[in-house]
Design a protein around this motif. Structure first.
Motif, PDB file in Angstrom:
ATOM      1  N   MET A   1       0.823  -1.214   0.000  1.00  0.00           N
ATOM      2  CA  MET A   1       0.000   0.000   0.000  1.00  0.00           C
ATOM      3  C   MET A   1       0.858   1.264   0.000  1.00  0.00           C
ATOM      4  SD  MET A   1      -2.660   1.364   2.929  1.00  0.00           S
ATOM      5  CE  MET A   1      -3.880   0.073   2.686  1.00  0.00           C
ATOM      6  N   PHE A   2       1.851   1.302   0.872  1.00  0.00           N
ATOM      7  CA  PHE A   2       2.658   2.514   0.978  1.00  0.00           C
ATOM      8  C   PHE A   2       3.717   2.607  -0.115  1.00  0.00           C
ATOM      9  CE2 PHE A   2       1.145   2.253   5.503  1.00  0.00           C
ATOM     10  CZ  PHE A   2       0.299   3.343   5.389  1.00  0.00           C
ATOM     11  N   ALA A   3       4.089   1.467  -0.677  1.00  0.00           N
ATOM     12  CA  ALA A   3       4.968   1.506  -1.849  1.00  0.00           C
ATOM     13  C   ALA A   3       4.240   2.192  -3.007  1.00  0.00           C
ATOM     14  CB  ALA A   3       5.401   0.093  -2.235  1.00  0.00           C
ATOM     15  N   LEU A   4       2.949   1.846  -3.193  1.00  0.00           N
ATOM     16  CA  LEU A   4       2.151   2.497  -4.236  1.00  0.00           C
ATOM     17  C   LEU A   4       1.934   3.975  -3.909  1.00  0.00           C
ATOM     18  CD1 LEU A   4       0.611   2.176  -6.861  1.00  0.00           C
ATOM     19  CD2 LEU A   4      -1.408   1.462  -5.553  1.00  0.00           C
ATOM     20  N   THR A   5       1.784   4.301  -2.634  1.00  0.00           N
ATOM     21  CA  THR A   5       1.641   5.693  -2.214  1.00  0.00           C
ATOM     22  C   THR A   5       2.872   6.505  -2.613  1.00  0.00           C
ATOM     23  OG1 THR A   5       0.274   5.055  -0.316  1.00  0.00           O
ATOM     24  CG2 THR A   5       1.285   7.236  -0.250  1.00  0.00           C
ATOM     25  N   VAL A   6       4.051   5.971  -2.301  1.00  0.00           N
ATOM     26  CA  VAL A   6       5.304   6.650  -2.655  1.00  0.00           C
ATOM     27  C   VAL A   6       5.431   6.778  -4.168  1.00  0.00           C
ATOM     28  CG1 VAL A   6       7.827   6.481  -2.594  1.00  0.00           C
ATOM     29  CG2 VAL A   6       6.484   5.937  -0.540  1.00  0.00           C
ATOM     30  N   TRP A   7       5.060   5.724  -4.880  1.00  0.00           N
ATOM     31  CA  TRP A   7       5.152   5.726  -6.347  1.00  0.00           C
ATOM     32  C   TRP A   7       4.265   6.815  -6.938  1.00  0.00           C
ATOM     33  CZ3 TRP A   7       1.844   4.266 -10.520  1.00  0.00           C
ATOM     34  CH2 TRP A   7       2.503   4.012 -11.731  1.00  0.00           C
ATOM     35  N   PHE A   8       3.016   6.906  -6.470  1.00  0.00           N
ATOM     36  CA  PHE A   8       2.116   7.965  -6.935  1.00  0.00           C
ATOM     37  C   PHE A   8       2.702   9.345  -6.610  1.00  0.00           C
ATOM     38  CE2 PHE A   8      -1.810   5.090  -6.862  1.00  0.00           C
ATOM     39  CZ  PHE A   8      -1.945   5.117  -8.242  1.00  0.00           C
ATOM     40  N   GLY A   9       3.244   9.480  -5.406  1.00  0.00           N
ATOM     41  CA  GLY A   9       3.794  10.770  -4.994  1.00  0.00           C
ATOM     42  C   GLY A   9       4.954  11.204  -5.866  1.00  0.00           C
TER      43      GLY A   9
END
Length: 256
Positions: free
Chosen positions: A191-199
């Motif tokens: 979940m947070f890997a995707l968050t960082v990627w989007f950011g």
């Protein structure tokens, strides 16, 4: 008042202070903008978000450590989503109705709503205030596809990863012990890997729809996160909001 309640209040106050600055600066842009109405809707959306925060802070002060029932903060968040939709509509030139995009938006948000109900047991509230996210998500998909925020391969990666996160939430409702802890660790890591990627993508590509997708994902992450993961998602949510704000002026130039 417990430690976690005090931490909730402090984080809400910090975000609210940032929101006040964002609203003030966006209002100035709205006044000066001749053609674009995006800053107007964005300022109203952030104002609704701020009012939601104010209600949350007041409730925490008056009823510390109590579970918040269906209340005005939900209305404020719903208003925020609808106003962001209005802003996105104003800059989305290609609004073709493509069945697979609409069906995926319904499926994905429907799955989220089912998870919210499973966690909270609040059927009416979760369905009522979850429905606007379907339209929000469809606008983001259409905007990313029509304005090149992500390539097709990147869109496929984002879709697959987000579905994986949702899928891993299901066994977390059933399993216990080490199986639960392992599943939770993997779920929140992805979940947070995707968050960082989007950011990272949103800051690099300067695309308002991509920044809004970053914000959207942090909202869903908060809804599905428990402490301490919730605070990570909350921090990312504030960053995503600033990312959107930084791109409002660019959209004014494009519209002009």
């Amino acid at each position: 008042m417990g430690y976690m309640t005090r931490l909730d209040i402090i984080t809400m106050i910090i975000q609210s202070a940032i929101l006040v600055v964002v609203i003030a600066k966006t209002t100035k842009l709205a006044i000066s903008a001749k053609k674009s109405i995006l800053p107007f809707f964005f300022a109203l959306a952030m104002s609704s978000y701020l009012l939601s925060n104010f209600y949350w802070i007041a409730f925490e002060l008056l009823e510390p450590d109590a579970r918040m029932p269906m209340a005005s903060n939900e209305i404020g968040e719903c208003a925020m989503v609808l106003l962001l939709c209005a802003g996105l509509e104003s800059i989305l030139k290609d609004q073709r109705i493509i069945a697979r995009e609409i069906l995926f938006a319904i499926f994905f948000i429907g799955a989220n709503i089912a998870l919210w109900i499973a966690w909270s047991g609040e059927w009416f509230q979760d369905i009522l205030f979850g429905i606007p996210y379907i339209y929000f998500f469809w606008l983001l998909i259409r905007g990313l596809m029509s304005r090149g925020g992500l390539s097709r391969k990147e869109m496929g990666l984002a879709v697959a990863t987000s579905i994986l996160v949702m899928t891993m939430q299901i066994p977390m409702l059933i399993v216990k012990g080490q199986a639960f802890e392992f599943t939770k660790m993997v779920c929140f890591t992805v979940m947070f890997a995707l968050t960082v990627w989007f950011g990272v993508k949103s800051f690099r590509r300067k695309n308002f729809f991509l920044a809004s997708t970053f914000f959207f994902w942090t909202e869903l992450s908060m809804f599905l996160s428990e402490v301490p993961y919730y605070y990570i998602a909350f921090f990312a949510n504030t960053i995503a909001m600033l990312s959107m704000f930084s791109l409002v002026k660019k959209e004014i130039v494009i519209d002009g």
